[in-house]
Every structure is written in structure tokens, then in C-alpha cells.
Design an enzyme around this catalytic site. Structure first.
Site, PDB file in Angstrom:
ATOM      1  N   TRP A 191       8.676 -38.270  61.976  1.00 61.31           N
ATOM      2  CA  TRP A 191       8.907 -39.569  62.079  1.00 61.31           C
ATOM      3  C   TRP A 191       7.949 -40.397  61.384  1.00 61.31           C
ATOM      4  O   TRP A 191       8.143 -41.419  60.893  1.00 61.31           O
ATOM      5  CB  TRP A 191       8.834 -39.929  63.676  1.00 61.31           C
ATOM      6  CG  TRP A 191       8.866 -41.284  63.973  1.00 61.31           C
ATOM      7  CD1 TRP A 191       8.210 -41.968  65.049  1.00 61.31           C
ATOM      8  CD2 TRP A 191       9.785 -42.424  63.806  1.00 61.31           C
ATOM      9  NE1 TRP A 191       8.633 -43.269  65.334  1.00 61.31           N
ATOM     10  CE2 TRP A 191       9.585 -43.632  64.495  1.00 61.31           C
ATOM     11  CE3 TRP A 191      10.713 -42.355  62.730  1.00 61.31           C
ATOM     12  CZ2 TRP A 191      10.338 -44.952  64.265  1.00 61.31           C
ATOM     13  CZ3 TRP A 191      11.653 -43.633  62.660  1.00 61.31           C
ATOM     14  CH2 TRP A 191      11.317 -44.662  63.394  1.00 61.31           C
ATOM     15  N   LYS A 205       5.766 -40.392  71.465  1.00 57.28           N
ATOM     16  CA  LYS A 205       6.454 -40.490  72.820  1.00 57.28           C
ATOM     17  C   LYS A 205       5.910 -39.318  73.673  1.00 57.28           C
ATOM     18  O   LYS A 205       6.163 -38.410  73.452  1.00 57.28           O
ATOM     19  CB  LYS A 205       7.959 -40.301  72.489  1.00 57.28           C
ATOM     20  CG  LYS A 205       8.466 -41.474  71.701  1.00 57.28           C
ATOM     21  CD  LYS A 205       9.958 -41.437  71.528  1.00 57.28           C
ATOM     22  CE  LYS A 205      10.517 -42.840  70.997  1.00 57.28           C
ATOM     23  NZ  LYS A 205      11.694 -42.897  70.312  1.00 57.28           N
ATOM     24  N   ALA A 233      14.485 -40.139  63.254  1.00 57.91           N
ATOM     25  CA  ALA A 233      13.883 -40.326  61.902  1.00 57.91           C
ATOM     26  C   ALA A 233      14.991 -39.992  60.596  1.00 57.91           C
ATOM     27  O   ALA A 233      14.880 -41.007  59.748  1.00 57.91           O
ATOM     28  CB  ALA A 233      12.832 -39.281  61.709  1.00 57.91           C
ATOM     29  N   LYS A 264      12.407 -40.592  78.263  1.00 58.58           N
ATOM     30  CA  LYS A 264      13.768 -40.277  77.740  1.00 58.58           C
ATOM     31  C   LYS A 264      13.924 -38.778  77.244  1.00 58.58           C
ATOM     32  O   LYS A 264      15.052 -38.241  76.972  1.00 58.58           O
ATOM     33  CB  LYS A 264      14.169 -41.178  76.675  1.00 58.58           C
ATOM     34  CG  LYS A 264      13.354 -41.387  75.392  1.00 58.58           C
ATOM     35  CD  LYS A 264      13.887 -40.236  74.449  1.00 58.58           C
ATOM     36  CE  LYS A 264      13.143 -40.294  73.168  1.00 58.58           C
ATOM     37  NZ  LYS A 264      13.262 -39.386  72.395  1.00 58.58           N
ATOM     38  N   ARG A 299      16.293 -33.643  68.677  1.00 54.47           N
ATOM     39  CA  ARG A 299      15.936 -32.306  68.917  1.00 54.47           C
ATOM     40  C   ARG A 299      15.902 -31.716  70.212  1.00 54.47           C
ATOM     41  O   ARG A 299      16.227 -30.744  70.398  1.00 54.47           O
ATOM     42  CB  ARG A 299      14.436 -32.257  68.093  1.00 54.47           C
ATOM     43  CG  ARG A 299      14.592 -32.690  66.648  1.00 54.47           C
ATOM     44  CD  ARG A 299      13.136 -32.906  66.149  1.00 54.47           C
ATOM     45  NE  ARG A 299      12.348 -33.971  66.956  1.00 54.47           N
ATOM     46  CZ  ARG A 299      11.363 -34.671  66.378  1.00 54.47           C
ATOM     47  NH1 ARG A 299      10.765 -33.930  65.334  1.00 54.47           N
ATOM     48  NH2 ARG A 299      10.693 -35.445  67.247  1.00 54.47           N
TER      49      ARG A 299
HETATM   50  N1  LIG Z   1      11.298 -37.306  64.619  1.00 51.06           N
HETATM   51  C1  LIG Z   1      11.797 -38.407  65.352  1.00 51.06           C
HETATM   52  O1  LIG Z   1      13.099 -38.512  65.091  1.00 51.06           O
HETATM   53  C2  LIG Z   1      11.004 -39.203  66.064  1.00 51.06           C
HETATM   54  C3  LIG Z   1      11.607 -40.462  66.356  1.00 51.06           C
HETATM   55  C4  LIG Z   1      10.738 -41.422  67.075  1.00 51.06           C
HETATM   56  C5  LIG Z   1       9.649 -40.859  67.663  1.00 51.06           C
HETATM   57  N2  LIG Z   1       8.977 -39.704  67.523  1.00 51.06           N
HETATM   58  C6  LIG Z   1       8.001 -39.284  68.070  1.00 51.06           C
HETATM   59  O2  LIG Z   1       6.918 -39.482  67.055  1.00 51.06           O
HETATM   60  C7  LIG Z   1       5.823 -38.481  67.584  1.00 51.06           C
HETATM   61  C8  LIG Z   1       5.557 -37.700  66.020  1.00 51.06           C
HETATM   62  O3  LIG Z   1       6.823 -36.898  65.996  1.00 51.06           O
HETATM   63  P1  LIG Z   1       7.264 -36.467  64.472  1.00 51.06           P
HETATM   64  O4  LIG Z   1       8.618 -36.411  64.567  1.00 51.06           O
HETATM   65  O5  LIG Z   1       6.692 -37.517  63.408  1.00 51.06           O
HETATM   66  O6  LIG Z   1       6.566 -34.876  64.159  1.00 51.06           O
HETATM   67  P2  LIG Z   1       7.241 -33.518  63.985  1.00 51.06           P
HETATM   68  O7  LIG Z   1       7.465 -32.727  65.277  1.00 51.06           O
HETATM   69  O8  LIG Z   1       8.326 -33.709  62.762  1.00 51.06           O
HETATM   70  O9  LIG Z   1       6.046 -32.720  63.170  1.00 51.06           O
HETATM   71  C9  LIG Z   1       5.070 -32.157  63.859  1.00 51.06           C
HETATM   72  C10 LIG Z   1       3.912 -32.674  63.233  1.00 51.06           C
HETATM   73  O10 LIG Z   1       2.552 -32.093  63.882  1.00 51.06           O
HETATM   74  C11 LIG Z   1       1.680 -31.784  62.828  1.00 51.06           C
HETATM   75  N3  LIG Z   1       0.679 -30.816  63.419  1.00 51.06           N
HETATM   76  C12 LIG Z   1       0.891 -29.536  63.616  1.00 51.06           C
HETATM   77  N4  LIG Z   1       0.065 -29.046  64.426  1.00 51.06           N
HETATM   78  C13 LIG Z   1      -1.073 -30.074  64.291  1.00 51.06           C
HETATM   79  C14 LIG Z   1      -2.392 -30.148  65.085  1.00 51.06           C
HETATM   80  N5  LIG Z   1      -2.861 -29.015  65.441  1.00 51.06           N
HETATM   81  N6  LIG Z   1      -2.871 -31.384  64.925  1.00 51.06           N
HETATM   82  C15 LIG Z   1      -2.143 -32.444  64.431  1.00 51.06           C
HETATM   83  N7  LIG Z   1      -1.038 -32.403  63.813  1.00 51.06           N
HETATM   84  C16 LIG Z   1      -0.231 -31.095  63.812  1.00 51.06           C
HETATM   85  C17 LIG Z   1       2.553 -31.079  61.763  1.00 51.06           C
HETATM   86  O11 LIG Z   1       1.992 -31.138  60.523  1.00 51.06           O
HETATM   87  C18 LIG Z   1       3.655 -32.163  61.765  1.00 51.06           C
HETATM   88  O12 LIG Z   1       3.255 -33.282  60.750  1.00 51.06           O
HETATM   89  C19 LIG Z   1       6.292 -37.573  68.641  1.00 51.06           C
HETATM   90  O13 LIG Z   1       5.658 -38.190  69.911  1.00 51.06           O
HETATM   91  C20 LIG Z   1       7.870 -38.076  68.763  1.00 51.06           C
HETATM   92  O14 LIG Z   1       8.364 -37.892  70.012  1.00 51.06           O
HETATM   93  C21 LIG Z   1       9.713 -38.790  66.782  1.00 51.06           C
HETATM   94  O1  LIG Z   2      14.686 -35.704  68.353  1.00 49.21           O
HETATM   95  P1  LIG Z   2      14.095 -36.046  69.688  1.00 49.21           P
HETATM   96  O2  LIG Z   2      14.574 -35.458  70.888  1.00 49.21           O
HETATM   97  O3  LIG Z   2      12.482 -35.754  69.761  1.00 49.21           O
HETATM   98  O4  LIG Z   2      14.128 -37.639  69.620  1.00 49.21           O
HETATM   99  C1  LIG Z   2      13.785 -38.230  68.487  1.00 49.21           C
HETATM  100  C2  LIG Z   2      13.468 -39.797  68.837  1.00 49.21           C
HETATM  101  O5  LIG Z   2      12.727 -40.121  69.882  1.00 49.21           O
HETATM  102  C3  LIG Z   2      14.852 -40.603  69.202  1.00 49.21           C
HETATM  103  O6  LIG Z   2      14.624 -41.973  69.283  1.00 49.21           O
END
Ligand SMILES: NC(=O)c1ccc[n+]([C@@H]2O[C@H](COP(=O)([O-])OP(=O)(O)OC[C@H]3O[C@@H](n4cnc5c(N)ncnc54)[C@H](O)[C@@H]3O)[C@@H](O)[C@H]2O)c1
Ligand SMILES: O=P(O)(O)OC[C@H](O)CO
Length: 341
Positions: free
Chosen positions: A17, A123, A156, A204, A268
């Protein structure tokens, strides 16, 4: 050196994200005069194919591990040092998995620009002080800065492909961030309910685990719809029990029902929960095998929610959240999930 009158945006996080949002922010800051055109993005450094991930991002302009095949704008600069990332930044975008927020805040304490404000795209919830805390409140309390939130139906990889979607930002200080985050394909609506928006985003993920288990059991769409409905009811009850001002309407925004739908069909958490039933492997093993370093948020949130409910003697009032928790942590067979609700 940035001019003091310009806002300087930085990104704290560079996962799936974080990288998708970097593409939007990087483009937006060069569209408007009031932003510094460089956006630093903190990368939790690792070696990928024998090279530092920061070097790969800065030369290929692609986060090959967490958002492959998507070009990032050249003004996104990957930085492995957290303090260097936030130097001179006035608008901080927090986008890391929720389990890492505490550690990051500890490093940032007392190190921010005097005019720094933040937005959380994270989240999850925080229970580290024994009670329920919003991640935005945790950041605000630790760093003594204003914190807004942005949540929505935003997988994302789809946002990165520029497929139209919506998101929700809170009015409190969100307007300062709106211009940096909104785009024609990422339409950001402003609402007046920080806690409601943030709790929707966190809870969610628990519903998505339940939906994925039902998919794994091949129980069909009616059962999945029932699980989603019951899940949304518990999301609303939980949010309004612990935060009195949470509005009913917030659940009809992108952060509410739309995010539940997208997560329960394409996320995921759903995918891994389905595989949990299909393979019998643990969530921990599947997270490692299936997500290539990305982090599951739903199982941990189910545990955090359960701990809060237990401490308030309210476990029986949330049978769905409790059943998801029991599948994740107490060995309840997924096939018994529906008997519990
Ligand atoms: N991926 C999506 O589609 C999406 C969409 C909306 C919101 N979110 C939310 O955004 C937030 C970030 O998720 P994401 O999808 O960008 O991450 P991700 O799950 O894709 O990646 C994990 C990240 O954590 C980092 N990491 C690993 N160990 C770590 C440590 N000890 N300290 C700090 N960072 C570390 C990794 O380098 C990587 O950048 C979450 O709360 C997620 O729920 C994700
Ligand atoms: O892939 P998830 O289940 O972490 O969900 C991704 C986003 O939060 C959807 O909005």
C-alpha cells in the site's frame, strides 16, 4: 533545503500500500505550488536479489518486492534511515503494518518538524496500554502531533493500476492531506468521524478472515453474505460501544461497507484464510509462504479485539469476532464457525 512555506510530504512505509500511495503522492506534489517536489519514502531495508531494496527503488523506480511491475515517479526517494526520511517533513503519511507503529514512534519522538502533522493509512488497533486505542491516537500521543486517517476499499495493486475507486478521509486535519492524496482515479471523500473511519478499516480485516474461511469450506455465496452481514453488525456495535460519537453513516462510506466487500472478495486476509482451510497449515506459515514479506493484519486484530472484549466481559456479545479469534488461536475447527454465531 526546502522552503519553509512549502509543505514537505514524506511516507513512513513502503509495502504494498505504501508503494501504491507513493505513486499518487509523487504525482500530486508536482502539480501544486505549495509542495516541495521531493517525497522521501522510508524503506525497512532488506536485500532483494543481492541488492539493497532502497538502491533498486532509487535506480529502477520500482518496488520490485512489494509492488512489482509498477513504476514510481522519479521524485519518490527511498531512504533506509527513518530520521532522515522525516527531516523537514511537515506532512507525514504513516503506512506500515500496525504491529510496527510503536517501535517507529519511539524512534521519532522529539525528532519532527515543529509544523509536522500526520495521516494514518494503517488498518489496525492498539492495545499496548491495556485498553483499546486507535492507531491515530497512539501516534498522536507519542509524537504530540495532529493525526488524521484515510481508509477505504483500496486493494493496493488495483489502485496502482489506476482503476477507479473511492476512499474516506476525516475532516479533523484531513483537508491538509486531501490535495496530496486525491486523484481522478482515487476519489477521496471527507467525513467527520475519525474513530468510525479508522475502526471500519481495522475491523473489516477480521470479517475478511471469516469470509475466507467460508470460501475455504466452499459453503457458497449465501453463507458468505450472511457472514459479511453479521460481521458488519459486530463492527458497528464494537465501534459504537467503545467510541460514542461513531456515526451510522460512516458504515456506508468507502471505509465501511465498500471496504468490507473488496476485502472479503479480493484481499490477502481472505486469500490466506481460504488457504488455511484448504491446506490445514497455520496462518503464520501461510503468511510466509503466500505473501512474500507482506503482513496479514486480520488475525492479530482478531486477537486484540478479543483481549479487549474479554477485559470488558463482553465476549458473548460478539459471537462472530469470538469465533474468528477461536479459529485463529484456540483450535476451533473452521467448519464449526457458523455454529458459534
Ligand atoms: N496492501 C493493501 O492493499 C492495503 C490497502 C489499504 C490499507 N492497507 C494497510 O496499510 C498498512 C501497511 O500495509 P502494506 O500493504 O503497505 O504493507 P505490506 O504488508 O505489503 O508490507 C509489509 C511492510 O512491513 C515492512 N516491515 C517488515 N518488518 C518491519 C519492521 N520490523 N518494522 C517496520 N516495517 C517492517 C516491510 O519492509 C514492508 O514494507 C497495513 O495496516 C494495511 O492493512 C493495505
Ligand atoms: O489485502 P488485505 O486483506 O490486507 O486488504 C487490503 C485493503 O485493506 C483493502 O482495502
Amino acid at each position: 533545503m526546502s522552503q519553509p512555506s512549502k509543505e514537505k510530504v514524506c511516507l513512513i512505509g513502503s509495502g504494498n500500500w505504501g508503494s501504491a500511495i507513493a505513486k499518487i503522492v509523487g504525482r500530486n506534489v508536482v502539480k501544486f505550488d505549495n509542495y516541495d517536489s521531493e517525497v522521501r519514502m522510508w524503506v525497512y531495508e532488506e536485500i532483494v536479489h543481492g541488492q539493497r531494496l532502497t538502491d533498486i527503488i532509487n535506480t529502477q523506480h520500482e518496488n520490485v518486492k512489494y509492488l512489482p511491475n509498477v513504476k514510481l515517479p522519479d521524485n519518490i526517494v527511498a531512504v533506509p534511515d527513518l530520521l532522515q526520511t522525516v527531516q523537514d517533513a511537515t506532512l507525514l503519511v504513516f503506512v506500515i503494518p500496525h504491529q510496527f507503529v510503536k517501535g517507529v514512534c519511539e524512534q521519532l519522538k522529539g525528532k519532527l518538524h515543529p509544523n509536522a502533522r500526520a495521516i494514518s493509512l494503517i488498518k489496525g488497533v492498539d492495545i499496548s496500554n491495556g485498553g483499546l486505542n486507535l492507531i491515530s491516537d497512539m501516534i498522536q500521543e507519542n509524537l504530540e502531533i495532529d493525526v488524521s486517517v484515510l481508509m477505504g476499499a483500496n486493494i493496493a495493486s488495483e489502485v496502482a493500476m489506476e482503476n477507479f475507486c473511492e476512499s474516506t478521509i476525516d475532516r479533523k486535519n484531513g483537508e491538509a492531506f486531501h490535495k496530496a492524496l486525491h486523484s481522478p482515479y482515487f476519489r477521496v471523500a471527507i467525513v467527520d468521524d475519525v474513530a468510525g473511519v479508522e475502526l471500519c478499516g481495522a475491523l473489516k480485516n477480521v470479517v475478511a478472515i471469516g469470509a475466507g474461511l467460508i470460501d475455504g469450506l466452499k459453503m457458497g455465496e449465501n453463507t458468505k453474505a450472511a457472514i459479511i452481514r453479521i460481521g458488519v453488525m459486530e463492527m458497528k456495535k464494537f465501534s459504537q460501544t467503545f467510541y460514542k460519537g461513531v456515526k451510522d453513516e460512516t458504515f456506508l462510506e468507502s471505509c465501511g461497507i465498500a471496504d468490507v466487500i473488496t476485502t472479503c472478495f479480493g484481499g490477502r486476509n481472505r486469500r490466506v484464510a481460504e488457504a488455511r482451510v484448504r491446506t490445514g497449515k497455520s496462518f503464520e506459515t501461510l503468511e510466509k509462504e503466500m505473501l512474500n514479506g507482506q503482513k496479514l493484519q486480520g488475525t492479530l486484530t482478531a486477537k486484540e479485539v478479543h483481549e479487549i472484549l474479554k477485559s470488558k466481559n463482553m465476549v458473548k456479545e460478539f459471537p462472530f469476532f469470538t469465533a474468528v479469534y477461536r479459529v485463529c488461536y484456540e483450535g476451533l475447527a473452521p467448519k464449526n464457525l457458523v455454529d458459534e454465531i
